[in-house]
Design an enzyme around this catalytic site. Sequence first.
Site, PDB file in Angstrom:
ATOM      1  N   GLU A  19       0.824  -1.213   0.000  1.00  0.00           N
ATOM      2  CA  GLU A  19       0.000   0.000   0.000  1.00  0.00           C
ATOM      3  C   GLU A  19       0.856   1.260   0.000  1.00  0.00           C
ATOM      4  O   GLU A  19       1.976   1.271   0.514  1.00  0.00           O
ATOM      5  CB  GLU A  19      -0.898   0.022   1.249  1.00  0.00           C
ATOM      6  CG  GLU A  19      -1.840  -1.146   1.337  1.00  0.00           C
ATOM      7  CD  GLU A  19      -2.539  -1.243   2.681  1.00  0.00           C
ATOM      8  OE1 GLU A  19      -3.716  -1.659   2.696  1.00  0.00           O
ATOM      9  OE2 GLU A  19      -1.916  -0.920   3.708  1.00  0.00           O
ATOM     10  N   THR A  48      -4.318  -9.274  15.809  1.00  0.00           N
ATOM     11  CA  THR A  48      -3.896 -10.533  15.213  1.00  0.00           C
ATOM     12  C   THR A  48      -3.576 -10.307  13.737  1.00  0.00           C
ATOM     13  O   THR A  48      -3.998  -9.324  13.149  1.00  0.00           O
ATOM     14  CB  THR A  48      -4.980 -11.609  15.369  1.00  0.00           C
ATOM     15  OG1 THR A  48      -6.179 -11.163  14.716  1.00  0.00           O
ATOM     16  CG2 THR A  48      -5.273 -11.858  16.841  1.00  0.00           C
ATOM     17  N   ARG A  71       3.689   4.779  16.063  1.00  0.00           N
ATOM     18  CA  ARG A  71       2.542   5.656  15.778  1.00  0.00           C
ATOM     19  C   ARG A  71       1.212   4.927  15.923  1.00  0.00           C
ATOM     20  O   ARG A  71       0.212   5.514  16.319  1.00  0.00           O
ATOM     21  CB  ARG A  71       2.686   6.331  14.416  1.00  0.00           C
ATOM     22  CG  ARG A  71       2.385   5.496  13.169  1.00  0.00           C
ATOM     23  CD  ARG A  71       0.890   5.539  12.809  1.00  0.00           C
ATOM     24  NE  ARG A  71       0.640   5.147  11.447  1.00  0.00           N
ATOM     25  CZ  ARG A  71      -0.240   4.233  11.070  1.00  0.00           C
ATOM     26  NH1 ARG A  71      -0.949   3.559  11.972  1.00  0.00           N
ATOM     27  NH2 ARG A  71      -0.430   3.971   9.800  1.00  0.00           N
ATOM     28  N   ASP A 103      -7.430  -4.743   9.088  1.00  0.00           N
ATOM     29  CA  ASP A 103      -6.890  -3.606   8.342  1.00  0.00           C
ATOM     30  C   ASP A 103      -6.882  -3.810   6.834  1.00  0.00           C
ATOM     31  O   ASP A 103      -6.167  -3.129   6.111  1.00  0.00           O
ATOM     32  CB  ASP A 103      -5.478  -3.273   8.824  1.00  0.00           C
ATOM     33  CG  ASP A 103      -4.531  -4.472   8.737  1.00  0.00           C
ATOM     34  OD1 ASP A 103      -4.960  -5.521   8.216  1.00  0.00           O
ATOM     35  OD2 ASP A 103      -3.380  -4.351   9.196  1.00  0.00           O
ATOM     36  N   LYS A 151     -10.680  -9.213   6.455  1.00  0.00           N
ATOM     37  CA  LYS A 151      -9.949  -9.455   7.710  1.00  0.00           C
ATOM     38  C   LYS A 151     -10.646  -8.712   8.848  1.00  0.00           C
ATOM     39  O   LYS A 151     -10.671  -7.487   8.864  1.00  0.00           O
ATOM     40  CB  LYS A 151      -8.498  -8.986   7.583  1.00  0.00           C
ATOM     41  CG  LYS A 151      -7.621  -9.271   8.798  1.00  0.00           C
ATOM     42  CD  LYS A 151      -6.159  -8.963   8.439  1.00  0.00           C
ATOM     43  CE  LYS A 151      -5.217  -9.319   9.566  1.00  0.00           C
ATOM     44  NZ  LYS A 151      -5.168  -8.309  10.610  1.00  0.00           N
TER      45      LYS A 151
END
Length: 348
Positions: free
Chosen positions: A65, A210, A121, A236, A240
């Site tokens: 990404e 996870t 972060r 994310d 998922k």
Amino acid sequence: MLSLPSNKAMVPFVSVENMMRLVHHLGVETVLAELTDAIEADFRRWESFDKTPRIASHSGNGVIELMPTSDGTVYSVKYVNGHPRNTFNGLQTVTAFGLLAEVATGYPVLLAEMTMLTALRTAATSAMAARHLAPKGVDTMAMIGNGAQAEFQALAMKAICGIDSVRLYDIDPRATAKTSRNLDGFGLNVVSCRSAEAAVERAGIITTCTAEKQFATILTDNMIGPGVHINAIGGDCPGKTELHKDILMRAETFVEYPPQTRIEGEIQQMPANYPVTELWKVVTGAAPGRRDARQITVFDSVGFAVEDFSALCYVRDRLSGTDFCQRLDMIADPDDPRDLFGMLQRAR
């Protein structure tokens, strides 16, 4: 005769080694606390940022990404991957690097590793959300999923929310043992648990993190009592999730950027009209956060580019007066900007 590159051509680069030196120089909990404040400051000016869902290239092995944003003065972009099966080959699930550039010229002003910085972060963003959404006086968190992010999450919740106990669970006992060992000496009561059900007992904050890319049910509805704050950071990408949808039906859900979270977060399993509150509105006071002691709150966090912007700017500012970077000759810099070929010829 070759001219020396200008200052703009020499770009500060923060390697993994120097990122770790900077964190130890400042102190890991200090970095987490300062980074939390930096991210919150940028959430307070959320509307000044360009926003777009991250640009993703999915494969059967994972995802790669790009995460760009700009506030009109500074531009940032992060390259990041997510390959859950990498650990079976001794590789990181997530790796990343990032860049800052000045909008006025387009010239880069910082290049940095972001595998370590992303862990910092992400933990800081979780703690920032918990500062607004977790029950007051919470002292115990559950950490379900004890991979690379676990210690950062625990220490951020300690530094920002004051937790003094963390209950660990992972399907791989070696991961739990690693996390327990790494947290020794940080002033936390660390309890290793044999099940997710045991881990959430007495926990006011529950973090799920996870790695496996699948529709999973890490938390079921019967595991969640009133007043809990769930920090769901493992879901994310499309396909998922970690929470049973019945939990979302009972909870109030807070997100970073709805167009991205509806594709990648826990709420991808919910109808398109499922109500969410954007976290920046809570931070600015435009929307309420936790309303009462029995409310269940969920931070459905998928990670957003503004957080990377904040982290890179924080590192840029904290580098001042240190030697924790190298300068890379990255930009071709001819004396006459129209004579790039002449620069090439003179280098023979």
